[in-house]
Structures are given as structure tokens and as C-alpha cells.
Scaffold this active site. Structure first.
Site, PDB file in Angstrom:
ATOM      1  N   HIS A 119       0.860  -1.183   0.000  1.00  0.00           N
ATOM      2  CA  HIS A 119       0.000   0.000   0.000  1.00  0.00           C
ATOM      3  C   HIS A 119       0.897   1.234   0.000  1.00  0.00           C
ATOM      4  O   HIS A 119       1.995   1.217   0.546  1.00  0.00           O
ATOM      5  CB  HIS A 119      -0.871  -0.037   1.260  1.00  0.00           C
ATOM      6  CG  HIS A 119      -1.954   0.985   1.328  1.00  0.00           C
ATOM      7  ND1 HIS A 119      -1.706   2.302   1.650  1.00  0.00           N
ATOM      8  CD2 HIS A 119      -3.296   0.892   1.132  1.00  0.00           C
ATOM      9  CE1 HIS A 119      -2.846   2.966   1.654  1.00  0.00           C
ATOM     10  NE2 HIS A 119      -3.829   2.147   1.339  1.00  0.00           N
ATOM     11  N   ASP A 196       2.974  -3.900   8.303  1.00  0.00           N
ATOM     12  CA  ASP A 196       1.698  -3.217   8.100  1.00  0.00           C
ATOM     13  C   ASP A 196       0.602  -4.244   8.385  1.00  0.00           C
ATOM     14  O   ASP A 196       0.371  -5.157   7.596  1.00  0.00           O
ATOM     15  CB  ASP A 196       1.625  -2.704   6.657  1.00  0.00           C
ATOM     16  CG  ASP A 196       0.251  -2.150   6.287  1.00  0.00           C
ATOM     17  OD1 ASP A 196      -0.670  -2.212   7.118  1.00  0.00           O
ATOM     18  OD2 ASP A 196       0.103  -1.676   5.143  1.00  0.00           O
ATOM     19  N   GLN A 199      -4.567  -5.052   7.329  1.00  0.00           N
ATOM     20  CA  GLN A 199      -5.501  -6.056   6.829  1.00  0.00           C
ATOM     21  C   GLN A 199      -5.422  -7.382   7.595  1.00  0.00           C
ATOM     22  O   GLN A 199      -6.226  -8.277   7.331  1.00  0.00           O
ATOM     23  CB  GLN A 199      -5.240  -6.324   5.338  1.00  0.00           C
ATOM     24  CG  GLN A 199      -5.396  -5.124   4.440  1.00  0.00           C
ATOM     25  CD  GLN A 199      -6.833  -4.615   4.377  1.00  0.00           C
ATOM     26  OE1 GLN A 199      -7.779  -5.317   4.705  1.00  0.00           O
ATOM     27  NE2 GLN A 199      -6.996  -3.368   3.962  1.00  0.00           N
ATOM     28  N   LYS A 222     -10.709  -0.379  10.420  1.00  0.00           N
ATOM     29  CA  LYS A 222     -10.806  -1.619   9.652  1.00  0.00           C
ATOM     30  C   LYS A 222     -11.151  -2.814  10.544  1.00  0.00           C
ATOM     31  O   LYS A 222     -11.405  -3.904  10.041  1.00  0.00           O
ATOM     32  CB  LYS A 222      -9.500  -1.884   8.894  1.00  0.00           C
ATOM     33  CG  LYS A 222      -9.178  -0.848   7.818  1.00  0.00           C
ATOM     34  CD  LYS A 222      -7.911  -1.201   7.073  1.00  0.00           C
ATOM     35  CE  LYS A 222      -7.407  -0.064   6.204  1.00  0.00           C
ATOM     36  NZ  LYS A 222      -8.292   0.259   5.075  1.00  0.00           N
ATOM     37  N   CYS A 360      -4.708   2.258  -3.794  1.00  0.00           N
ATOM     38  CA  CYS A 360      -3.467   2.824  -3.231  1.00  0.00           C
ATOM     39  C   CYS A 360      -2.288   1.879  -3.428  1.00  0.00           C
ATOM     40  O   CYS A 360      -1.417   1.763  -2.564  1.00  0.00           O
ATOM     41  CB  CYS A 360      -3.638   3.167  -1.746  1.00  0.00           C
ATOM     42  SG  CYS A 360      -4.814   4.488  -1.437  1.00  0.00           S
TER      43      CYS A 360
END
Length: 406
Positions: A119, A196, A199, A222, A360
Site C-alpha cells: 500500500h 503493516d 488487513q 478496519k 493505493c
């Protein structure tokens, strides 16, 4: 409809005359009553600033704010609340690492390694660090299905590699990257691993001590929490070495006319009045997810992704990107001859919300050889029936554009 859907008031509506099917949770998840009520309760009953006041409301607000930090610590199994820093979200957390950890330490000749599937929020900060320090930015090679070959990864990481940054789960491909194994490779060369988790944390059990990552960034919105709140996890020894990212109230210990000292962890990174309601809402989201159980969340989302992939295989002219197995709850695809924005527009007319664009991830789009894709992403409130609605919508899209183009 999933039996959890009853907890999410926004889903009880029609869009364009059809019952809403929300398939855009990778962009932002919906919020259960429990989270909405926690935020509302803060503003209705205890609205006050934290840490400074000795009055009753201030104490209650502080207890809620810091209590949520402990919930997050437990949720990801951090060793201490000192390792849990509140941020505005994943992007801010990654920028703190880039600015406060990487820039002061990296130099010409050092290497930063990331993947081409990142991303933009886990790519642009490292471009900027490389530009500012003279470090070299390198990329892992991806396999044709978007997975990572650990042997090739091992060959990419060298004794000059000071930092590796990678998503736990790709927001486009659904690929689950081998973080624990990467941590071993990175630490063998005395580098640090930045993950990261935007997700992954909302969809699977993430144990930072088991993974042995050095930093982890994720967002509340999220994982069924409010927008504007996120978390930077960092190993205490690394956070202790880092200078603050912002300066002002709340993060100071002692201020003279020419010198100042900072509060201890984690507050030295939390300058200004924080997002108190957001933190309390995040704590309520953790409570909700834990009441379900992250193993159940993980199994549910994987099951829906597998179901969607199998259904999409039956559609002529439809391409699914990413691994066919071992993927989490999202499916990215294109229909031959139809722009993804047109796909999303037709689906919206049917009450089905999907994402279309580059997500993104412009370098990944170029790697895939496309300008954009459509993406359906799932969470607890979705079911196989929602995917069946999606498939009917995709057939209608094909028929419509087949007639138009024909």
C-alpha cells in the site's frame, strides 16, 4: 446474511431499492452497536480530557482511554502497555517509524527492502527515507500468484539491510506473507522488521511476540472501531531510543525556556489532546472481536474468500488476482472488456458495495499489468448469500456491457 449482521445497524437498509450488501470492509469495516454506543456514552456521560484533571469526569475518561490501551495490548499480546502507542491510523504509525526510527539511523550504503505489493502508506515513507539518507530501496521479487518465495527473500536481504517493511496481508491480493520466517531472516542480519497489519489484525489472531516483528501498525476503522484511531506497536527497547514525532502538550515531562524532557512511553509519542472517544471505541471493538474469537473470524473470512474464488472461476472472462488458496477475506478481479469503475457502478445499482480503482497500490497494478481492479472484501457480517448476490450482479454486468459492446 450472517447472524452477526444484526449487530450492525447500517446494514439494515436498502440502497437503490435493494437490500444493502456491503463488500468493502478492506477499505473500512462497519461498526457494531457496541462500538457506536461506547463512543456515544463517552460524549454523553464522561466527556473530558485525559491525564491532567483530578475531577471525576477526567478520571473516568482517563480510565477508559488507558483501559482500552490494555485491551489492545492483550489483543496483540504485546509485553507491556508501553509498547502500545495511539496514532491516527496505520499511515501515521508507519510515518512515525520512518521519521523517528529510520531517518536518524540509516545512511548511504544501507538498504531498505519492501515488496512491490505494498500500500502507498508502506511505500512512500520508505522512498522518502531513502531520498533523505542515501539508503537504497530494494524490492522482494513476487511469484506470479503474488506470494513470496522465502528462498528469494533470503537472497534479497543482505548484511546491508537495515529495515524490511511489508504488509502482513496484501490489501489487493489477499496474500498472507510469512512474517515469522521473515523476522528470522531480518534479525539474522541485525535489521528490523516493520509490519503493516492493517488487513491482518482485523481478521486473524496476531501475536507480536510469536511473530517477533519489531514494529506493527494497524487502524481501528478496519477492525470495527472508529475512524481516526490506530496503533503503533514497537518493541520497548526500540521505542525508548526514538525521539517523539510531535511536540507540545501531553507528551512533556519538564519544560524550561531552552530545554525540555519527555514523558515516558507510550505518552512521549502522543502529543496534544488525543482521540479519546476513538480509543474507547477501539477498546469496544476489541471486546466485540474477542467475544466472537479471532480464530472464528479468521475461519469465517477465509471460507468466504474461498467460496467467492470458486464461484468466480465459473464466470467466463473474469480474472481473479492473487493466490487461489491460503488467502484472507478479499477477492480482487476484473471482467474482460469492462472497466472496474463500470463494474462497481452496476453493482451499486443492485445495492452491492465494492471497491474499484488502484487501491493505493499503483506499482502493484503495473506489476499485474492492469490500470485498476474491482475488489470485494468481507467481514463477520457477510455470508455466502452476499457472494451469491455479487455473482448475480456480475452476470448482469456482463450481460449489460455485452449488449452495449456487441
Amino acid at each position: 446474511m450472517s447472524h452477526y449482521a444484526k449487530d450492525f445497524p447500517i446494514l439494515n437498509q436498502e440502497v437503490n431499492g435493494n437490500p444493502l450488501v456491503y463488500l468493502d470492509s478492506a477499505a473500512t469495516s462497519q461498526k457494531p452497536f457496541q462500538v457506536i454506543e461506547a463512543v456515544e456514552s463517552y460524549y454523553k456521560e464522561i466527556n473530558s480530557n485525559v491525564h491532567r484533571g483530578v475531577h471525576t469526569l477526567g478520571t473516568k475518561a482517563t480510565d477508559g482511554y488507558e483501559g482500552a490501551r490494555e485491551k489492545v495490548r492483550r489483543f496483540i499480546n504485546a509485553a507491556s502497555v508501553k509498547e502500545i502507542v495511539y496514532t491516527r491510523g496505520t499511515t501515521t504509525a508507519l510515518n512515525i517509524i520512518a521519521s523517528s526510527y529510520a531517518r536518524p539511523r540509516l545512511k548511504e550504503g544501507d538498504e531498505i527492502v519492501i515488496s512491490p505489493s505494498e500500500h502507498h502508506s508502506n511505500l512512500i515513507p520508505w522512498q522518502q527515507v531513502a531520498r533523505a539518507t542515501g539508503a537504497q530501496l530494494k524490492y522482494f521479487p513476487l511469484e506470479p500468484d503474488g506470494t513470496l518465495d522465502l528462498k528469494k527473500a533470503e537472497e534479497t536481504i543482505t548484511e546491508r539491510t537495515k529495515l524490511v517493511a511489508i504488509a502482513h496481508v496484501s490489501n489487493v491480493l489477499g496474500t498472507i506473507f510469512p512474517i515469522k520466517e521473515l523476522a528470522r531472516l531480518v534479525h539474522r542480519h541485525q535489521g528490523v522488521l516493520v509490519v503493516d497489519g492493517a488487513q491482518s489484525v482485523p481478521h486473524m489472531k496476531v501475536d507480536v511476540r510469536d511473530l517477533d516483528c519489531d514494529f506493527l501498525a494497524f487502524s481501528g476503522h478496519k477492525m470495527m472501531g472508529p475512524t481516526g484511531i490506530g496503533v503503533l506497536y514497537g518493541k520497548e527497547s526500540l521505542l525508548e531510543e526514538m525521539e517523539p514525532f510531535e511536540f507540545g502538550g501531553e507528551m512533556i515531562d519538564h519544560v524550561d525556556l531552552y530545554e525540555s524532557t519527555w514523558k515516558e512511553l507510550p505518552w512521549k509519542f502522543e502529543g496534544g489532546t488525543p482521540n479519546i472517544a476513538g480509543a474507547i471505541g477501539l477498546g469496544a471493538a476489541v471486546d466485540y472481536l474477542e467475544s466472537v474469537g479471532m480464530d472464528e473470524v479468521d475461519a469465517h473470512d477465509r471460507r468466504l474468500a474461498a467460496y467467492a474464488v470458486e464461484k468466480m472461476k465459473e464466470v467466463e472472462g473474469l480474472t481473479v488476482y492473487g493466490p487461489t488458496t491460503d488467502r484472507t477475506g478479499l477477492v480482487t478481479f476484473n471482467i474482460e472488456g469492462v472497466h472496474p469503475h463500470d463494474v462497481a457502478t452496476v453493482l451499486d445499482a443492485e445495492g452491492i458495495a465494492v471497491r474499484a480503482g488502484h487501491h493505493c497500490c499503483q506499482p502493484l497494478m503495473r506489476w499485474l499489468g492492469v490500470s485498476a481492479t474491482a475488489r470485494a472484501s468481507f467481514h463477520l457480517y457477510n455470508s455466502e448469500a452476499d457472494i451469491d448476490r455479487l455473482m448475480k450482479g456480475l452476470q448482469k454486468t456482463k450481460e449489460y456491457f455485452g449488449n452495449v459492446l456487441g
